[in-house]
Design a protein around this motif. Structure first.
Motif, PDB file in Angstrom:
ATOM      1  N   PRO A   1       0.592  13.804  -8.318  1.00 27.09           N
ATOM      2  CA  PRO A   1      -0.131  15.005  -8.734  1.00 27.09           C
ATOM      3  C   PRO A   1      -1.197  15.338  -7.697  1.00 27.09           C
ATOM      4  CG  PRO A   1       0.037  13.437 -10.548  1.00 27.09           C
ATOM      5  CD  PRO A   1       0.501  12.724  -9.319  1.00 27.09           C
ATOM      6  N   GLU A   2      -1.331  16.612  -7.399  1.00 28.45           N
ATOM      7  CA  GLU A   2      -2.188  17.008  -6.281  1.00 28.45           C
ATOM      8  C   GLU A   2      -3.634  16.559  -6.472  1.00 28.45           C
ATOM      9  OE1 GLU A   2      -3.125  20.971  -3.578  1.00 28.45           O
ATOM     10  OE2 GLU A   2      -2.167  21.188  -5.539  1.00 28.45           O
ATOM     11  N   HIS A   3      -4.139  16.613  -7.709  1.00 27.41           N
ATOM     12  CA  HIS A   3      -5.542  16.289  -7.921  1.00 27.41           C
ATOM     13  C   HIS A   3      -5.821  14.786  -7.831  1.00 27.41           C
ATOM     14  CE1 HIS A   3      -3.871  15.429 -11.867  1.00 27.41           C
ATOM     15  NE2 HIS A   3      -5.021  14.908 -12.263  1.00 27.41           N
ATOM     16  N   LEU A   4      -4.746  13.968  -7.833  1.00 28.09           N
ATOM     17  CA  LEU A   4      -4.911  12.513  -7.708  1.00 28.09           C
ATOM     18  C   LEU A   4      -4.143  11.973  -6.498  1.00 28.09           C
ATOM     19  CD1 LEU A   4      -4.534  11.351 -11.434  1.00 28.09           C
ATOM     20  CD2 LEU A   4      -6.643  11.468 -10.081  1.00 28.09           C
ATOM     21  N   ARG A   5      -3.824  12.836  -5.572  1.00 28.55           N
ATOM     22  CA  ARG A   5      -2.954  12.428  -4.466  1.00 28.55           C
ATOM     23  C   ARG A   5      -3.564  11.300  -3.638  1.00 28.55           C
ATOM     24  NH1 ARG A   5      -0.185  17.282  -1.689  1.00 28.55           N
ATOM     25  NH2 ARG A   5       1.141  16.983  -3.516  1.00 28.55           N
ATOM     26  N   GLY A   6      -4.855  11.336  -3.419  1.00 25.00           N
ATOM     27  CA  GLY A   6      -5.480  10.271  -2.649  1.00 25.00           C
ATOM     28  C   GLY A   6      -5.343   8.923  -3.318  1.00 25.00           C
ATOM     29  N   ARG A   7      -5.552   8.885  -4.640  1.00 25.40           N
ATOM     30  CA  ARG A   7      -5.430   7.629  -5.367  1.00 25.40           C
ATOM     31  C   ARG A   7      -3.992   7.118  -5.352  1.00 25.40           C
ATOM     32  NH1 ARG A   7      -9.491  10.631  -7.591  1.00 25.40           N
ATOM     33  NH2 ARG A   7     -11.294   9.557  -8.504  1.00 25.40           N
ATOM     34  N   TYR A   8      -3.041   8.027  -5.533  1.00 24.32           N
ATOM     35  CA  TYR A   8      -1.637   7.631  -5.473  1.00 24.32           C
ATOM     36  C   TYR A   8      -1.299   7.038  -4.108  1.00 24.32           C
ATOM     37  CZ  TYR A   8       0.209   9.416  -9.925  1.00 24.32           C
ATOM     38  OH  TYR A   8       0.502   9.583 -11.249  1.00 24.32           O
ATOM     39  N   LEU A   9      -1.754   7.703  -3.049  1.00 26.25           N
ATOM     40  CA  LEU A   9      -1.462   7.202  -1.717  1.00 26.25           C
ATOM     41  C   LEU A   9      -2.203   5.900  -1.428  1.00 26.25           C
ATOM     42  CD1 LEU A   9      -1.379  10.565   0.229  1.00 26.25           C
ATOM     43  CD2 LEU A   9       0.527   8.994  -0.115  1.00 26.25           C
ATOM     44  N   GLY A  10      -3.349   5.687  -2.108  1.00 27.36           N
ATOM     45  CA  GLY A  10      -4.029   4.406  -1.982  1.00 27.36           C
ATOM     46  C   GLY A  10      -3.170   3.266  -2.492  1.00 27.36           C
ATOM     47  N   VAL A  11      -2.500   3.488  -3.624  1.00 29.34           N
ATOM     48  CA  VAL A  11      -1.596   2.467  -4.166  1.00 29.34           C
ATOM     49  C   VAL A  11      -0.372   2.312  -3.267  1.00 29.34           C
ATOM     50  CG1 VAL A  11      -0.092   1.897  -6.124  1.00 29.34           C
ATOM     51  CG2 VAL A  11      -2.390   2.816  -6.528  1.00 29.34           C
ATOM     52  N   TYR A  12       0.168   3.431  -2.784  1.00 24.89           N
ATOM     53  CA  TYR A  12       1.332   3.367  -1.888  1.00 24.89           C
ATOM     54  C   TYR A  12       0.993   2.599  -0.612  1.00 24.89           C
ATOM     55  CZ  TYR A  12       5.118   4.954   1.178  1.00 24.89           C
ATOM     56  OH  TYR A  12       6.174   5.005   2.047  1.00 24.89           O
ATOM     57  N   GLN A  13      -0.187   2.859  -0.045  1.00 28.72           N
ATOM     58  CA  GLN A  13      -0.585   2.171   1.181  1.00 28.72           C
ATOM     59  C   GLN A  13      -0.728   0.672   0.971  1.00 28.72           C
ATOM     60  OE1 GLN A  13      -0.780   3.440   4.187  1.00 28.72           O
ATOM     61  NE2 GLN A  13      -1.479   1.555   5.174  1.00 28.72           N
ATOM     62  N   MET A  14      -1.057   0.266  -0.261  1.00 30.42           N
ATOM     63  CA  MET A  14      -1.168  -1.163  -0.538  1.00 30.42           C
ATOM     64  C   MET A  14       0.164  -1.876  -0.336  1.00 30.42           C
ATOM     65  SD  MET A  14      -4.260  -2.053  -1.200  1.00 30.42           S
ATOM     66  CE  MET A  14      -4.043  -3.648  -1.983  1.00 30.42           C
ATOM     67  N   SER A  15       1.288  -1.165  -0.544  1.00 28.22           N
ATOM     68  CA  SER A  15       2.585  -1.798  -0.300  1.00 28.22           C
ATOM     69  C   SER A  15       2.735  -2.131   1.179  1.00 28.22           C
ATOM     70  CB  SER A  15       3.734  -0.888  -0.768  1.00 28.22           C
ATOM     71  OG  SER A  15       3.824   0.300   0.012  1.00 28.22           O
ATOM     72  N   TRP A  16       2.189  -1.285   2.057  1.00 31.84           N
ATOM     73  CA  TRP A  16       2.215  -1.573   3.494  1.00 31.84           C
ATOM     74  C   TRP A  16       1.227  -2.676   3.850  1.00 31.84           C
ATOM     75  CZ3 TRP A  16       5.677  -0.218   6.976  1.00 31.84           C
ATOM     76  CH2 TRP A  16       6.510   0.870   6.704  1.00 31.84           C
ATOM     77  N   SER A  17       0.024  -2.608   3.289  1.00 35.16           N
ATOM     78  CA  SER A  17      -0.999  -3.594   3.632  1.00 35.16           C
ATOM     79  C   SER A  17      -0.616  -4.993   3.156  1.00 35.16           C
ATOM     80  CB  SER A  17      -2.343  -3.184   3.022  1.00 35.16           C
ATOM     81  OG  SER A  17      -2.763  -1.928   3.515  1.00 35.16           O
ATOM     82  N   VAL A  18      -0.248  -5.098   1.883  1.00 37.61           N
ATOM     83  CA  VAL A  18       0.084  -6.406   1.324  1.00 37.61           C
ATOM     84  C   VAL A  18       1.400  -6.915   1.909  1.00 37.61           C
ATOM     85  CG1 VAL A  18       0.621  -7.664  -0.795  1.00 37.61           C
ATOM     86  CG2 VAL A  18      -1.212  -5.962  -0.783  1.00 37.61           C
ATOM     87  N   GLY A  19       2.405  -6.045   1.959  1.00 44.44           N
ATOM     88  CA  GLY A  19       3.689  -6.460   2.524  1.00 44.44           C
ATOM     89  C   GLY A  19       3.566  -6.879   3.976  1.00 44.44           C
ATOM     90  N   GLY A  20       2.785  -6.101   4.762  1.00 41.97           N
ATOM     91  CA  GLY A  20       2.608  -6.440   6.163  1.00 41.97           C
ATOM     92  C   GLY A  20       1.865  -7.745   6.362  1.00 41.97           C
ATOM     93  N   ALA A  21       0.958  -8.079   5.432  1.00 41.53           N
ATOM     94  CA  ALA A  21       0.221  -9.344   5.536  1.00 41.53           C
ATOM     95  C   ALA A  21       1.076 -10.531   5.113  1.00 41.53           C
ATOM     96  CB  ALA A  21      -1.038  -9.272   4.676  1.00 41.53           C
ATOM     97  N   LEU A  22       1.921 -10.342   4.094  1.00 40.45           N
ATOM     98  CA  LEU A  22       2.732 -11.444   3.571  1.00 40.45           C
ATOM     99  C   LEU A  22       3.960 -11.732   4.423  1.00 40.45           C
ATOM    100  CD1 LEU A  22       2.725 -10.767  -0.285  1.00 40.45           C
ATOM    101  CD2 LEU A  22       1.451 -12.524   0.958  1.00 40.45           C
ATOM    102  N   ALA A  23       4.531 -10.704   5.022  1.00 38.17           N
ATOM    103  CA  ALA A  23       5.818 -10.857   5.698  1.00 38.17           C
ATOM    104  C   ALA A  23       5.813 -11.923   6.788  1.00 38.17           C
ATOM    105  CB  ALA A  23       6.277  -9.508   6.265  1.00 38.17           C
ATOM    106  N   PRO A  24       4.844 -11.945   7.710  1.00 36.76           N
ATOM    107  CA  PRO A  24       4.912 -12.971   8.759  1.00 36.76           C
ATOM    108  C   PRO A  24       4.913 -14.393   8.209  1.00 36.76           C
ATOM    109  CG  PRO A  24       3.349 -11.250   9.362  1.00 36.76           C
ATOM    110  CD  PRO A  24       3.721 -11.008   7.933  1.00 36.76           C
ATOM    111  N   ALA A  25       4.035 -14.664   7.257  1.00 35.47           N
ATOM    112  CA  ALA A  25       3.961 -16.020   6.709  1.00 35.47           C
ATOM    113  C   ALA A  25       5.230 -16.374   5.936  1.00 35.47           C
ATOM    114  CB  ALA A  25       2.741 -16.145   5.800  1.00 35.47           C
ATOM    115  N   LEU A  26       5.712 -15.449   5.108  1.00 38.51           N
ATOM    116  CA  LEU A  26       6.874 -15.751   4.270  1.00 38.51           C
ATOM    117  C   LEU A  26       8.150 -15.881   5.101  1.00 38.51           C
ATOM    118  CD1 LEU A  26       8.171 -16.147   1.535  1.00 38.51           C
ATOM    119  CD2 LEU A  26       8.252 -13.658   1.249  1.00 38.51           C
TER     120      LEU A  26
END
Length: 461
Positions: free
Chosen positions: A371-396
């Motif tokens: 939703p446009e009025h919450l787009r930043g928050r939605y993208l904050g959650v989406y970006q967490m998939s990159w941040s967390v996944g990118g941090a876990l991938a090398p070790a795993l």
């Protein structure tokens, strides 16, 4: 009356159409800013570790650990950036991201202790997160409701080319080897990112008010009542709303599969080939070049094909191609040496095609499903998939490789297949949602609701 004929497209426009390029007229500042950021990131990725090893008294291990800690400290940042983006908009966030990176690179120039590297790496990662979170919704505004898949594909190709040239420039700088030369490269990075921020902040082709007058508008998902937001000027809802949106969380979950896949070249490929396959290490360089060239040459062409199809269909194909690529990588352990090279080339082609197909629809869906009025928050959650996944991938992935050469490929194949059900139907609107026609279609008049089944840019019935 004499029928009116539209003028024939120019030769350049015909080339743009043939190669799947979007209309670039009036978008020079935005394109240049993305190219500068890509060149700078290419320099940073190939350059930072050696820079600190040469300019400080710290060991290689200490430098690597400090950089890792700095990145880990930035993991919780995306939700905060999401709040700021809902308040100030993506253009401000992207420009601020570039300038925050400038501060981090200046800090690099004066870092001598491990804690200083941690601090400034955190700042650089903060700027990078802000840039990438704001860039996708900014692309949607730049596209103004048309050629969205082409814009996402074009920016992806631009980034690939920029990172390649940046890495090459970094290699030249490292061959010179002097501390003064290394500091000069970092100083150039400071200036380039500052210019990129200025280009974005002065670019006026991505304001919502302008997009509204420029043609078909981007889809606006139905929004809940905003009693609080209308009285305070702040968006109603919050991260609780995002976490209740199971459709969007399915996209986030599926994207983790693509995040792990994206780390294969940088984390897994070289050590797997060198330690487990009976071929020379030279083949790794060939595979990396093949991947880079294919993305640079085919990404925009693929966008022409992608824009005529539903995003979910494209993502299913990308996941299955990834699964096939990882299965081939894993079975190479049982093949003789002469067949391994052919298998590696086949697997890399499958992997790269999956990469080319997955990037535009995941980027687009992450924006237009919110939703446009919450787009930043939605993208904050989406970006967490990159941040967390990118941090876990090398070790795993490296831990799995230590347990058995085939294990990381089994894991990557499994998560690719398991992600398929998550993306099915993502490009279909819930029955309760009514909204304007998707980009590429004629927008419905204000107050009307157009029956929408897909937002794939194709006709709706």
């Amino acid at each position: 009356m004499t029928p009116r004929h539209s003028p024939a497209p120019s030769a350049w426009r015909r080339i743009q159409t043939a190669w799947g390029l979007p209309d670039l007229v009036g978008k020079g500042r935005f394109v240049t800013a993305n190219l500068i950021d890509s060149l700078g990131n290419g320099l940073v990725m190939a350059f930072t570790v050696v820079f600190f090893v040469k300019t400080t008294s710290l060991s290689l291990v200490a430098v690597g650990a400090a950089l890792t800690v700095g990145q880990l400290l930035a993991l919780p940042v995306p939700p905060v950036i999401g709040l700021l983006m809902d308040r100030y908009g993506p253009r401000i966030v992207v420009a601020a991201g570039n300038w925050i990176s400038v501060a981090g690179f200046i800090g690099f120039l004066f870092s001598h202790a491990a804690w200083q590297i941690v601090l400034w790496q955190f700042v650089v990662q903060l700027g990078s997160n802000a840039f990438w979170m704001g860039n996708s919704p900014l692309i949607v505004l730049v596209a103004r409701g048309v050629e969205r898949a082409r814009w996402f594909g074009f920016v992806r190709a631009l980034r690939n080319v920029g990172v390649g040239f940046g890495g090459a420039a970094s290699a030249v700088a490292l061959s010179i080897g002097t501390v003064t030369g290394l500091r000069a490269v970092m100083a150039v990075n400071v200036v380039s990112f500052a210019v990129a921020g200025w280009l974005v902040i002065t670019f006026r082709g991505a304001d919502p008010s302008e997009a509204a007058d420029a043609g078909p508008a981007e889809p606006k998902p139905a929004e809940p009542e905003q009693s609080t937001g209308e009285t305070t000027g702040r968006p109603a809802g919050g991260y609780r709303t995002v976490l209740k949106d199971t459709r969007y969380l399915r996209l986030v979950g599926a994207n983790i599969s693509f995040v792990f896949a994206s780390t294969v070249v940088s984390v897994l490929l070289a050590v797997y080939v060198a330690d487990n396959l009976d071929v020379g290490a030279w083949i790794v360089g060939v595979l990396v070049v093949l991947n880079t060239v294919m993305v640079a040459l085919l990404q925009t062409l693929a966008s022409r094909w992608i824009e005529a199809r539903g995003p979910a269909t494209v993502l299913v194909l990308a996941l299955l191609l990834n699964a096939a690529a990882f299965a081939v990588f894993g079975t190479l352990l049982a093949l003789p040496g002469w067949a391994v090279i052919a298998g590696l080339l086949i697997a890399m082609v499958l992997y790269t095609v999956a990469e080319i197909l997955s990037s535009p629809p995941t980027s687009e869906l992450s924006v237009v499903m919110a939703p446009e009025h919450l787009r930043g928050r939605y993208l904050g959650v989406y970006q967490m998939s990159w941040s967390v996944g990118g941090a876990l991938a090398p070790a795993l992935l490296t831990a799995l490789l230590e347990g058995g050469a085939a294990l990381p490929w089994v894991f990557l194949t499994a998560i690719s297949v398991l992600a398929v059900p998550l993306v099915l139907g993502l490009d279909r609107r819930p029955a309760a949602m009514g909204e304007a026609a998707p980009a590429g279609d004629v927008a419905a008049p204000a107050g009307d609701v157009a029956p929408v089944e897909h937002f794939d840019g194709g006709p709706v019935g």
